[in-house]
Motif scaffolding. Structure first.
Motif, PDB file in Angstrom:
ATOM      1  N   SER A  34       0.847  -1.186   0.000  1.00 22.93           N
ATOM      2  CA  SER A  34       0.000   0.000   0.000  1.00 22.93           C
ATOM      3  C   SER A  34       0.886   1.240   0.000  1.00 22.93           C
ATOM      4  O   SER A  34       1.687   1.439   0.916  1.00 22.93           O
ATOM      5  CB  SER A  34      -0.911   0.009   1.233  1.00 22.93           C
ATOM      6  N   LEU A  35       0.736   2.085  -0.996  1.00 34.08           N
ATOM      7  CA  LEU A  35       1.544   3.299  -1.096  1.00 34.08           C
ATOM      8  C   LEU A  35       0.921   4.474  -0.357  1.00 34.08           C
ATOM      9  O   LEU A  35       1.582   5.497  -0.164  1.00 34.08           O
ATOM     10  CB  LEU A  35       1.739   3.677  -2.571  1.00 34.08           C
ATOM     11  N   SER A  36      -0.334   4.341   0.055  1.00 38.29           N
ATOM     12  CA  SER A  36      -1.048   5.465   0.643  1.00 38.29           C
ATOM     13  C   SER A  36      -0.822   5.602   2.138  1.00 38.29           C
ATOM     14  O   SER A  36      -1.270   6.580   2.737  1.00 38.29           O
ATOM     15  CB  SER A  36      -2.548   5.335   0.363  1.00 38.29           C
ATOM     16  N   VAL A  37      -0.127   4.637   2.746  1.00 37.08           N
ATOM     17  CA  VAL A  37       0.183   4.722   4.179  1.00 37.08           C
ATOM     18  C   VAL A  37       1.666   5.006   4.337  1.00 37.08           C
ATOM     19  O   VAL A  37       2.485   4.607   3.494  1.00 37.08           O
ATOM     20  CB  VAL A  37      -0.203   3.418   4.908  1.00 37.08           C
ATOM     21  N   PRO A  38       2.067   5.720   5.393  1.00 38.32           N
ATOM     22  CA  PRO A  38       3.462   6.156   5.525  1.00 38.32           C
ATOM     23  C   PRO A  38       4.481   5.023   5.451  1.00 38.32           C
ATOM     24  O   PRO A  38       5.517   5.167   4.800  1.00 38.32           O
ATOM     25  CB  PRO A  38       3.479   6.851   6.891  1.00 38.32           C
ATOM     26  N   ARG A  39       4.214   3.908   6.127  1.00 40.07           N
ATOM     27  CA  ARG A  39       5.208   2.829   6.100  1.00 40.07           C
ATOM     28  C   ARG A  39       5.323   2.223   4.708  1.00 40.07           C
ATOM     29  O   ARG A  39       6.418   1.892   4.249  1.00 40.07           O
ATOM     30  CB  ARG A  39       4.832   1.733   7.123  1.00 40.07           C
ATOM     31  N   LEU A  59      14.513  -5.755   5.051  1.00 37.07           N
ATOM     32  CA  LEU A  59      13.570  -5.665   6.163  1.00 37.07           C
ATOM     33  C   LEU A  59      13.617  -6.938   7.003  1.00 37.07           C
ATOM     34  O   LEU A  59      13.902  -8.023   6.494  1.00 37.07           O
ATOM     35  CB  LEU A  59      12.147  -5.448   5.638  1.00 37.07           C
ATOM     36  N   ASP A  60      13.309  -6.789   8.279  1.00 38.67           N
ATOM     37  CA  ASP A  60      13.257  -7.939   9.175  1.00 38.67           C
ATOM     38  C   ASP A  60      11.987  -8.746   8.891  1.00 38.67           C
ATOM     39  O   ASP A  60      10.908  -8.167   8.728  1.00 38.67           O
ATOM     40  CB  ASP A  60      13.255  -7.460  10.631  1.00 38.67           C
ATOM     41  N   PRO A  61      12.078 -10.074   8.823  1.00 38.02           N
ATOM     42  CA  PRO A  61      10.884 -10.884   8.556  1.00 38.02           C
ATOM     43  C   PRO A  61       9.753 -10.630   9.544  1.00 38.02           C
ATOM     44  O   PRO A  61       8.574 -10.666   9.171  1.00 38.02           O
ATOM     45  CB  PRO A  61      11.408 -12.321   8.648  1.00 38.02           C
ATOM     46  N   ALA A  62      10.106 -10.362  10.804  1.00 43.47           N
ATOM     47  CA  ALA A  62       9.066 -10.095  11.796  1.00 43.47           C
ATOM     48  C   ALA A  62       8.329  -8.794  11.472  1.00 43.47           C
ATOM     49  O   ALA A  62       7.108  -8.690  11.650  1.00 43.47           O
ATOM     50  CB  ALA A  62       9.681 -10.012  13.194  1.00 43.47           C
ATOM     51  N   GLU A  63       9.066  -7.807  10.969  1.00 40.37           N
ATOM     52  CA  GLU A  63       8.426  -6.555  10.592  1.00 40.37           C
ATOM     53  C   GLU A  63       7.499  -6.765   9.400  1.00 40.37           C
ATOM     54  O   GLU A  63       6.390  -6.211   9.351  1.00 40.37           O
ATOM     55  CB  GLU A  63       9.479  -5.500  10.253  1.00 40.37           C
ATOM     56  N   VAL A  64       7.935  -7.582   8.443  1.00 43.43           N
ATOM     57  CA  VAL A  64       7.093  -7.883   7.289  1.00 43.43           C
ATOM     58  C   VAL A  64       5.809  -8.563   7.741  1.00 43.43           C
ATOM     59  O   VAL A  64       4.718  -8.283   7.229  1.00 43.43           O
ATOM     60  CB  VAL A  64       7.852  -8.743   6.264  1.00 43.43           C
ATOM     61  N   ALA A  65       5.924  -9.456   8.712  1.00 43.72           N
ATOM     62  CA  ALA A  65       4.746 -10.135   9.242  1.00 43.72           C
ATOM     63  C   ALA A  65       3.776  -9.138   9.875  1.00 43.72           C
ATOM     64  O   ALA A  65       2.552  -9.232   9.696  1.00 43.72           O
ATOM     65  CB  ALA A  65       5.162 -11.190  10.267  1.00 43.72           C
ATOM     66  N   ARG A  66       4.313  -8.143  10.617  1.00 46.03           N
ATOM     67  CA  ARG A  66       3.451  -7.115  11.206  1.00 46.03           C
ATOM     68  C   ARG A  66       2.778  -6.283  10.115  1.00 46.03           C
ATOM     69  O   ARG A  66       1.588  -5.962  10.205  1.00 46.03           O
ATOM     70  CB  ARG A  66       4.272  -6.208  12.131  1.00 46.03           C
ATOM     71  N   LEU A  67       3.555  -5.941   9.082  1.00 48.77           N
ATOM     72  CA  LEU A  67       2.983  -5.154   7.993  1.00 48.77           C
ATOM     73  C   LEU A  67       1.901  -5.934   7.266  1.00 48.77           C
ATOM     74  O   LEU A  67       0.910  -5.364   6.791  1.00 48.77           O
ATOM     75  CB  LEU A  67       4.086  -4.762   7.010  1.00 48.77           C
ATOM     76  N   ARG A  68       2.070  -7.240   7.207  1.00 48.54           N
ATOM     77  CA  ARG A  68       1.051  -8.078   6.563  1.00 48.54           C
ATOM     78  C   ARG A  68      -0.240  -8.057   7.392  1.00 48.54           C
ATOM     79  O   ARG A  68      -1.344  -7.983   6.829  1.00 48.54           O
ATOM     80  CB  ARG A  68       1.567  -9.500   6.382  1.00 48.54           C
ATOM     81  N   GLU A  98      -1.226  -5.663   9.217  1.00 49.25           N
ATOM     82  CA  GLU A  98      -1.832  -4.338   9.049  1.00 49.25           C
ATOM     83  C   GLU A  98      -2.375  -4.120   7.638  1.00 49.25           C
ATOM     84  O   GLU A  98      -2.953  -3.069   7.361  1.00 49.25           O
ATOM     85  CB  GLU A  98      -0.765  -3.268   9.324  1.00 49.25           C
ATOM     86  N   ARG A  99      -2.143  -5.088   6.755  1.00 42.55           N
ATOM     87  CA  ARG A  99      -2.532  -4.999   5.347  1.00 42.55           C
ATOM     88  C   ARG A  99      -1.792  -3.898   4.610  1.00 42.55           C
ATOM     89  O   ARG A  99      -2.292  -3.336   3.636  1.00 42.55           O
ATOM     90  CB  ARG A  99      -4.052  -4.817   5.212  1.00 42.55           C
ATOM     91  N   THR A 100      -0.593  -3.584   5.117  1.00 44.18           N
ATOM     92  CA  THR A 100       0.280  -2.680   4.373  1.00 44.18           C
ATOM     93  C   THR A 100       0.967  -3.434   3.256  1.00 44.18           C
ATOM     94  O   THR A 100       1.268  -2.855   2.205  1.00 44.18           O
ATOM     95  CB  THR A 100       1.323  -2.055   5.309  1.00 44.18           C
ATOM     96  N   VAL A 101       1.237  -4.725   3.483  1.00 49.20           N
ATOM     97  CA  VAL A 101       1.806  -5.570   2.440  1.00 49.20           C
ATOM     98  C   VAL A 101       0.965  -6.830   2.329  1.00 49.20           C
ATOM     99  O   VAL A 101       0.156  -7.151   3.187  1.00 49.20           O
ATOM    100  CB  VAL A 101       3.281  -5.961   2.737  1.00 49.20           C
ATOM    101  N   ALA A 102       1.177  -7.554   1.212  1.00 47.95           N
ATOM    102  CA  ALA A 102       0.474  -8.829   1.016  1.00 47.95           C
ATOM    103  C   ALA A 102       1.459  -9.822   0.439  1.00 47.95           C
ATOM    104  O   ALA A 102       2.314  -9.459  -0.362  1.00 47.95           O
ATOM    105  CB  ALA A 102      -0.708  -8.656   0.070  1.00 47.95           C
TER     106      ALA A 102
END
Length: 416
Positions: free
Chosen positions: A89-94, A401-410, A412-416
């Motif tokens: 998602s490009l519309s959120v800061p992260r 990126l740290d895999p744990a951070e990617v999991a958090r972003l997932r 939050e639906r920032t990434v898929a």
């Protein structure tokens, strides 16, 4: 799952010593639907590493276009071949921060958001060029980045209407006719790939290796294809009209029905071809008429010439018509549907259509790379992939990126 970076079986494979001409370039495809994705597909076909950015929930709308098999979009398999896919998602800061990290490594960005959208997210050209001065940004919109219509929703249908195409297409006594396929988008995508290559060439010649912004509208490539009607109007005050399959520049030029129920198209753009056609159909007497000596003169007698050619063709099968036209050195072609295209010996032998391997559907046919290059050919390395299939590898392995951070972003639906 097979290796997505390996050339697909049956594609125009690139020898290891001769990679595609864009090998080593990174293209970020943040566009949707057709024009932008086609531009990025062409760049990928010729060696660029393309990372497809999609909304982590909705994905690219192209996934829902056209026919499907077993839940898989068949158009997606082609338009997103040679692209790794990242849900972001490009519309959120992260998400915007991750995008900037990816852009720092990229050579080309292809995007088709409405003007002002990327700027609103802090991802406009000025910001991206601060991150990466050498970036080529291809911006595709309906009407361009400036002007009274810049903010309007822009789709190919609107360009097909405003370019003059619909006005000139169809029967003279019928309504304006729109194409049954994405004509404006397709022409724009092809033109945009050329523009991207030009901008990359300019960067190579720039001592500072600066990138630039390419402002590409759906309208302009199709206006060019329609022809010089604005010049004709400017100089002569003429507004051209619909005239079906006929041409105002030459005749006979039309589609004609054969005795076995098929249609063929005849063109006589060259004078010598027109003469061959009329000799073939048994009317050499008209060749000596003064009006026959020019395309415009023949067009003015289209009813007469169409009658002569149409009567001859109507008495013969499609195979016989093509055989005799070919022997006479005249120009004819059958009007094909998809089955005819797939079965045509020339198309198959030259591999305009090629068979590729797909993880979901097995072997499938699709258009091959669009042009042949003798030293640095293109290739179909893999077909369109599931949404977010490469998110983990790109974010973790390439951006660190740290895999744990990617999991958090997932989550939050920032990434898929």
């Amino acid at each position: 799952m097979s290796d997505p970076t390996a050339p697909a079986e049956g594609s125009a494979e690139v020898p290891a010593a001769e990679p595609g001409p864009l090998h080593g370039l990174l293209v970020v495809d943040a566009s949707t639907i057709l024009a932008g994705p086609l531009c990025a597909q062409l760049l990928g076909d010729y060696g660029a590493d393309v990372i497809k950015i999609e909304h982590p929930v909705a994905g690219d709308g192209m996934r829902g276009h056209g026919h499907t098999k077993d839940g898989h979009s068949l158009w997606w398999k082609e338009i997103s071949r040679n692209k790794r896919t990242v849900g972001l998602s490009l519309s959120v800061p992260r998400g915007a921060k991750i995008f900037r990290s990816l852009i720092a490594r990229a050579d080309v960005l292809v995007e088709n958001f409405r003007p002002g959208t990327l700027e609103r997210w802090g991802l406009g050209p000025e910001e991206l060029h601060r991150v990466n001065p050498g970036l080529v940004i291809v911006r595709i919109t309906g009407f361009g980045q400036t002007g009274p219509y810049a903010g309007r929703a822009g789709f190919g249908t609107l360009a097909e209407a405003m370019s003059g195409f619909a006005h000139l297409t169809g029967a003279g006594d019928g309504p304006p006719t729109l194409p049954a396929f994405g004509l404006a988008d397709s022409l724009c995508g092809i033109a945009a790939s050329s523009a991207a290559a030009m901008a990359l060439f300019a960067r190579e010649r720039d001592p500072h290796r600066r990138g630039q912004v390419v402002d590409m509208s759906l309208l302009e490539p199709l206006m060019a294809a329609v022809g010089p009607s604005p010049t004709v109007y400017d100089q002569l005050g003429l507004v051209e009209r619909r005239h079906g399959n006929r041409s105002t520049n030459n005749a006979p030029r039309n589609t004609y029905l054969t005795s076995d129920g098929h249609w063929v198209a005849v063109s006589t753009s060259a004078q010598v071809i027109a003469e061959r056609v009329l000799r073939l159909v048994g009317h050499p007497e008209v060749i000596g008429e003064p009006w026959f000596a020019s395309g415009g003169g023949r067009a003015a007698h289209a009813d007469l010439l169409d009658g002569m050619v149409g009567e001859w063709i109507a008495a013969r099968t499609r195979g016989k018509v093509i055989e005799e036209f070919t022997a006479a050195g005249a120009a004819v072609a059958p009007v094909y549907d998809a089955r005819d295209i797939v079965e045509d010996e020339h198309i198959r032998e030259t591999r305009m259509i090629t068979e590729v391997a797909d993880d979901d559907l097995g072997p499938l046919l699709m258009h091959n790379v669009m042009w042949r290059m003798s030293r640095s050919p293109g290739s179909i390395r893999f077909t369109g992939r599931p949404l977010g299939a490469d998110t983990e590898s790109v974010l973790v392995d390439e951006l660190g990126l740290d895999p744990a951070e990617v999991a958090r972003l997932r989550e939050e639906r920032t990434v898929a």
